[in-house]
Design a protein around this motif. Structure first.
Motif, PDB file in Angstrom:
ATOM      1  N   ASP A  17      69.686  35.491 -32.879  1.00 44.53           N
ATOM      2  CA  ASP A  17      68.274  35.250 -33.193  1.00 44.53           C
ATOM      3  C   ASP A  17      68.101  34.104 -34.183  1.00 44.53           C
ATOM      4  N   ASP A  18      68.953  34.073 -35.203  1.00 39.97           N
ATOM      5  CA  ASP A  18      68.841  33.033 -36.228  1.00 39.97           C
ATOM      6  C   ASP A  18      69.091  31.643 -35.657  1.00 39.97           C
ATOM      7  N   VAL A  19      70.174  31.477 -34.909  1.00 43.49           N
ATOM      8  CA  VAL A  19      70.488  30.140 -34.388  1.00 43.49           C
ATOM      9  C   VAL A  19      69.447  29.688 -33.362  1.00 43.49           C
ATOM     10  N   LEU A  20      68.954  30.601 -32.542  1.00 41.16           N
ATOM     11  CA  LEU A  20      67.938  30.217 -31.553  1.00 41.16           C
ATOM     12  C   LEU A  20      66.627  29.830 -32.225  1.00 41.16           C
ATOM     13  N   LYS A  21      66.268  30.527 -33.294  1.00 46.96           N
ATOM     14  CA  LYS A  21      65.064  30.174 -34.053  1.00 46.96           C
ATOM     15  C   LYS A  21      65.204  28.769 -34.642  1.00 46.96           C
ATOM     16  N   GLN A  22      66.393  28.468 -35.190  1.00 49.80           N
ATOM     17  CA  GLN A  22      66.627  27.155 -35.786  1.00 49.80           C
ATOM     18  C   GLN A  22      66.691  26.042 -34.737  1.00 49.80           C
ATOM     19  N   ALA A  23      67.177  26.371 -33.542  1.00 51.51           N
ATOM     20  CA  ALA A  23      67.315  25.362 -32.484  1.00 51.51           C
ATOM     21  C   ALA A  23      65.964  24.944 -31.920  1.00 51.51           C
ATOM     22  N   GLY A  24      65.026  25.870 -31.862  1.00 50.41           N
ATOM     23  CA  GLY A  24      63.720  25.552 -31.287  1.00 50.41           C
ATOM     24  C   GLY A  24      63.709  25.758 -29.780  1.00 50.41           C
ATOM     25  N   ASP A  25      62.764  25.145 -29.124  1.00 53.75           N
ATOM     26  CA  ASP A  25      62.530  25.341 -27.698  1.00 53.75           C
ATOM     27  C   ASP A  25      63.686  24.810 -26.849  1.00 53.75           C
ATOM     28  N   LEU A  26      64.237  25.660 -26.014  1.00 51.49           N
ATOM     29  CA  LEU A  26      65.333  25.272 -25.116  1.00 51.49           C
ATOM     30  C   LEU A  26      64.876  25.208 -23.659  1.00 51.49           C
ATOM     31  N   SER A  27      63.575  25.199 -23.446  1.00 46.33           N
ATOM     32  CA  SER A  27      63.044  25.140 -22.083  1.00 46.33           C
ATOM     33  C   SER A  27      63.583  23.928 -21.345  1.00 46.33           C
ATOM     34  N   GLY A  28      64.020  24.147 -20.108  1.00 49.61           N
ATOM     35  CA  GLY A  28      64.496  23.055 -19.274  1.00 49.61           C
ATOM     36  C   GLY A  28      65.925  22.628 -19.541  1.00 49.61           C
ATOM     37  N   LYS A  29      66.597  23.294 -20.467  1.00 54.19           N
ATOM     38  CA  LYS A  29      67.980  22.940 -20.786  1.00 54.19           C
ATOM     39  C   LYS A  29      68.937  23.932 -20.134  1.00 54.19           C
ATOM     40  N   VAL A  30      70.108  23.445 -19.792  1.00 47.77           N
ATOM     41  CA  VAL A  30      71.171  24.326 -19.339  1.00 47.77           C
ATOM     42  C   VAL A  30      71.765  24.957 -20.587  1.00 47.77           C
ATOM     43  N   VAL A  31      71.836  26.286 -20.622  1.00 47.53           N
ATOM     44  CA  VAL A  31      72.408  26.993 -21.766  1.00 47.53           C
ATOM     45  C   VAL A  31      73.613  27.789 -21.274  1.00 47.53           C
ATOM     46  N   VAL A  32      74.755  27.505 -21.875  1.00 46.76           N
ATOM     47  CA  VAL A  32      75.983  28.221 -21.554  1.00 46.76           C
ATOM     48  C   VAL A  32      76.357  29.030 -22.793  1.00 46.76           C
ATOM     49  N   SER A  33      76.668  30.295 -22.593  1.00 51.31           N
ATOM     50  CA  SER A  33      77.001  31.148 -23.725  1.00 51.31           C
ATOM     51  C   SER A  33      78.414  31.701 -23.608  1.00 51.31           C
ATOM     52  N   CYS A  34      79.094  31.711 -24.724  1.00 48.00           N
ATOM     53  CA  CYS A  34      80.382  32.403 -24.795  1.00 48.00           C
ATOM     54  C   CYS A  34      80.299  33.467 -25.890  1.00 48.00           C
ATOM     55  N   SER A  35      79.093  34.001 -26.081  1.00 48.82           N
ATOM     56  CA  SER A  35      78.850  35.051 -27.074  1.00 48.82           C
ATOM     57  C   SER A  35      78.730  36.396 -26.372  1.00 48.82           C
ATOM     58  N   LEU A  36      79.454  37.379 -26.877  1.00 47.64           N
ATOM     59  CA  LEU A  36      79.413  38.726 -26.307  1.00 47.64           C
ATOM     60  C   LEU A  36      79.106  39.733 -27.409  1.00 47.64           C
ATOM     61  N   PRO A  37      78.187  40.660 -27.138  1.00 44.20           N
ATOM     62  CA  PRO A  37      77.945  41.710 -28.147  1.00 44.20           C
ATOM     63  C   PRO A  37      79.049  42.767 -28.061  1.00 44.20           C
ATOM     64  N   MET A  38      79.853  42.827 -29.082  1.00 44.19           N
ATOM     65  CA  MET A  38      80.929  43.822 -29.114  1.00 44.19           C
ATOM     66  C   MET A  38      80.764  44.650 -30.383  1.00 44.19           C
ATOM     67  N   THR A  39      80.556  45.932 -30.202  1.00 43.56           N
ATOM     68  CA  THR A  39      80.340  46.792 -31.369  1.00 43.56           C
ATOM     69  C   THR A  39      81.468  47.794 -31.575  1.00 43.56           C
ATOM     70  N   THR A  40      82.251  48.068 -30.554  1.00 40.88           N
ATOM     71  CA  THR A  40      83.384  48.973 -30.697  1.00 40.88           C
ATOM     72  C   THR A  40      84.617  48.350 -30.079  1.00 40.88           C
ATOM     73  N   PRO A  41      85.773  48.713 -30.568  1.00 38.49           N
ATOM     74  CA  PRO A  41      87.006  48.159 -29.974  1.00 38.49           C
ATOM     75  C   PRO A  41      87.160  48.578 -28.513  1.00 38.49           C
ATOM     76  N   LEU A  42      87.693  47.683 -27.721  1.00 43.43           N
ATOM     77  CA  LEU A  42      87.957  47.997 -26.326  1.00 43.43           C
ATOM     78  C   LEU A  42      89.231  48.825 -26.240  1.00 43.43           C
ATOM     79  N   SER A  43      89.229  49.791 -25.358  1.00 44.42           N
ATOM     80  CA  SER A  43      90.449  50.578 -25.173  1.00 44.42           C
ATOM     81  C   SER A  43      91.228  50.024 -24.001  1.00 44.42           C
ATOM     82  N   SER A  44      92.531  50.237 -24.010  1.00 43.87           N
ATOM     83  CA  SER A  44      93.358  49.689 -22.933  1.00 43.87           C
ATOM     84  C   SER A  44      93.520  50.635 -21.778  1.00 43.87           C
TER      85      SER A  44
END
Length: 100
Positions: free
Chosen positions: A73-100
């Protein structure tokens, strides 16, 4: 291509460097210090520079979103309007460790 990097940690720093070294214009932004951004731009060489999230997004053809999910939320607010831009994300919400 002009690429804005929103989040210049491990992923954003490495991918931005690769983009810059292959001839793209890159703006690194959103790090804990301006000195880190300047160092990334200097080491990436080519057409890389440091800037704010708004600088990175404003004239970009594509934006790489590479922040911890809790900072989204913070970085998107600071970036401003991204309309019409290609946005690639490598961000994942991880709240618990993954089990094997």
């Amino acid at each position: 291509m002009r690429i804005g990097i929103l989040g210049s940690g491990l992923m954003g720093g490495k991918l931005g460097t690769i983009f810059a070294r292959t001839g793209h214009e890159v703006v690194f932004s959103y790090a804990r210090s301006e000195q880190k951004l300047k160092k990334l731009a200097r080491e990436a060489k080519g057409k890389a520079r440091a800037g704010t999230p708004r600088d990175a997004a404003q004239d970009a053809d594509a934006v790489l979103l590479a922040v911890h999910w809790s900072r989204m939320d913070d970085v998107l607010k600071q970036a401003g309007d991204l309309s019409g831009k290609v946005v690639v994300s490598c961000s994942l919400p991880m709240t618990t460790p993954l089990s094997s």
